[in-house]
Design a protein around this motif. Structure first.
Motif, PDB file in Angstrom:
ATOM      1  N   ALA A  18       0.837  -1.204   0.000  1.00 37.61           N
ATOM      2  CA  ALA A  18       0.000   0.000   0.000  1.00 37.61           C
ATOM      3  C   ALA A  18       0.868   1.249   0.000  1.00 37.61           C
ATOM      4  O   ALA A  18       2.064   1.206   0.315  1.00 37.61           O
ATOM      5  N   GLU A  19       0.255   2.364  -0.382  1.00 38.49           N
ATOM      6  CA  GLU A  19       0.877   3.685  -0.257  1.00 38.49           C
ATOM      7  C   GLU A  19       0.263   4.349   0.974  1.00 38.49           C
ATOM      8  O   GLU A  19      -0.959   4.513   1.051  1.00 38.49           O
ATOM      9  N   ILE A  20       1.102   4.717   1.947  1.00 34.41           N
ATOM     10  CA  ILE A  20       0.613   5.368   3.162  1.00 34.41           C
ATOM     11  C   ILE A  20       1.413   6.644   3.393  1.00 34.41           C
ATOM     12  O   ILE A  20       2.431   6.886   2.736  1.00 34.41           O
ATOM     13  N   GLU A  21       0.966   7.444   4.331  1.00 32.58           N
ATOM     14  CA  GLU A  21       1.646   8.710   4.624  1.00 32.58           C
ATOM     15  C   GLU A  21       3.018   8.460   5.255  1.00 32.58           C
ATOM     16  O   GLU A  21       3.137   7.646   6.181  1.00 32.58           O
ATOM     17  N   LYS A  22       4.011   9.152   4.765  1.00 33.26           N
ATOM     18  CA  LYS A  22       5.327   9.115   5.390  1.00 33.26           C
ATOM     19  C   LYS A  22       5.242   9.840   6.738  1.00 33.26           C
ATOM     20  O   LYS A  22       4.672  10.939   6.813  1.00 33.26           O
ATOM     21  N   PRO A  23       5.746   9.251   7.818  1.00 34.69           N
ATOM     22  CA  PRO A  23       5.595   9.891   9.128  1.00 34.69           C
ATOM     23  C   PRO A  23       6.377  11.199   9.236  1.00 34.69           C
ATOM     24  O   PRO A  23       7.445  11.349   8.631  1.00 34.69           O
TER      25      PRO A  23
END
Length: 331
Positions: A18-23
């Motif tokens: 998946a593509e998720i937000e970079k912290p």
């Protein structure tokens, strides 16, 4: 950023790219560009839903062990700077993000500088198992030079590190395994005696190696029925350290011998933020031992990328792995 996530508990096939937000970096934290991680039994238990009390919220990024390069440093972090190579067991559990991603946000207290004489993959194999073995042997069992020590599961992640730490501490190290190949490996790591548990009973090897007295320390990394065998193998006033004690047992043998039983669950010091500094301090000692040539990780011959995380979990759960199962970030 790319990440392997799970959206529900399940088997090895539960992972999904998946593509998720970079912290965003936080005070006291560093952002790590992840190079490698490794699979531990607790990771498979979290994925399967066996330990919901320590599981992160969905969608979840799993895996605690990480090795990589510091990308960004949060306010108040003095021990690390951008570009530092680090390793640690820094997340993948309740309230934290895991290492199966391009970047991992990690509390700086849970990290140490990576030993300079090993690869990122080798460094990623060490944190959870070395912290566990250190806590069991030094902080709980109070291992002393000259003691007779029995370590179960020589080829396991925790077991192979415990052999080396116990030998470094000056103990006489005995270990169990299911094959001669695994016992030969244990001997190469410093074990003084190897016991094929399929061929020798507890009574047999207690008699052979301790003149029937039992072992001063028994480190049980297996659990279940093996914990009963550990009680049987321990000497009067001996110590048993266990890392897999989610089971029911008759405590009569402990009473009969006056044994001490210590249960080690290293995740508690990740979940309880006020204790996190202890993990970083242990890892600094581990890194020193690695650089001195006193400790080395045993890596399973099968190599995996992050895209093959399902295969890596399946291998660990098969019981066929020898040493640690490691994954390299291919993103």
């Amino acid at each position: 950023m790319k990440a392997q996530i799970i959206e529900a508990f399940g088997g090895p096939s539960a992972f999904k790219l998946a593509e998720i937000e970079k912290p965003d970096v936080l005070p006291g934290y560093v952002l790590i560009k992840v190079h490698a991680t490794s699979v531990n039994p607790i990771d498979t238990k979290v994925r399967g839903g066996a330990v919901p009390a320590v599981s992160p919220e969905f969608p979840a990024v799993l895996h605690g062990d990480v090795a990589g390069v510091v990308e960004e440093v949060g306010e108040g972090v003095a021990d690390f700077k951008s570009g530092d190579e680090v390793f640690g067991c820094a997340g993948g559990f309740k309230g934290t993000g895991g290492a199966l991603a391009e970047y991992m946000l990690a509390d700086a207290r849970l990290l140490a500088r990576k030993p300079g004489n090993i690869t990122m993959e080798e460094a990623a194999a060490l944190p959870l198992v070395s912290i566990t073995a250190w806590e069991a042997l030094f902080e709980r069992a109070n291992i002393q030079p000259g003691q007779n020590v029995l370590i179960h599961a020589a080829a396991g992640g925790v077991g192979h590190v415990a052999i080396q730490l116990a030998k470094w501490a000056g103990a006489k190290v005995h270990t169990t395994a299911s094959s001669q190949e695994k016992l030969d490996m244990a001997a190469s790591l410093g074990a003084d005696a190897g016991i094929n548990y399929k061929e020798k009973s507890v009574q047999d090897y207690v008699q052979a190696y301790t003149d029937g007295k039992g072992f001063d320390i028994v480190f049980d990394t297996v659990g279940g029925e093996n914990l009963n065998r550990s009680f049987e193998a321990a000497a009067i006033h001996g110590t048993v350290a266990a890392i897999a004690a989610r089971s029911t047992h008759d405590l009569s043998p402990l009473h009969a011998k006056g044994l001490s039983l210590h249960v080690v669950f290293m995740l508690l010091k990740i979940i309880n933020e006020n204790e996190r500094k202890q993990h970083g301090e242990i890892l600094k000692k581990i890194a020193g031992l690695v650089e001195e040539g006193k400790l080395r990780p045993l890596i399973d011959s099968n190599s995996f990328t992050f895209d093959q995380v399902s295969d890596a979990h399946a291998l660990l759960e098969s019981g066929e792995a020898v040493g640690k199962v490691v994954l390299k970030n291919n993103w």
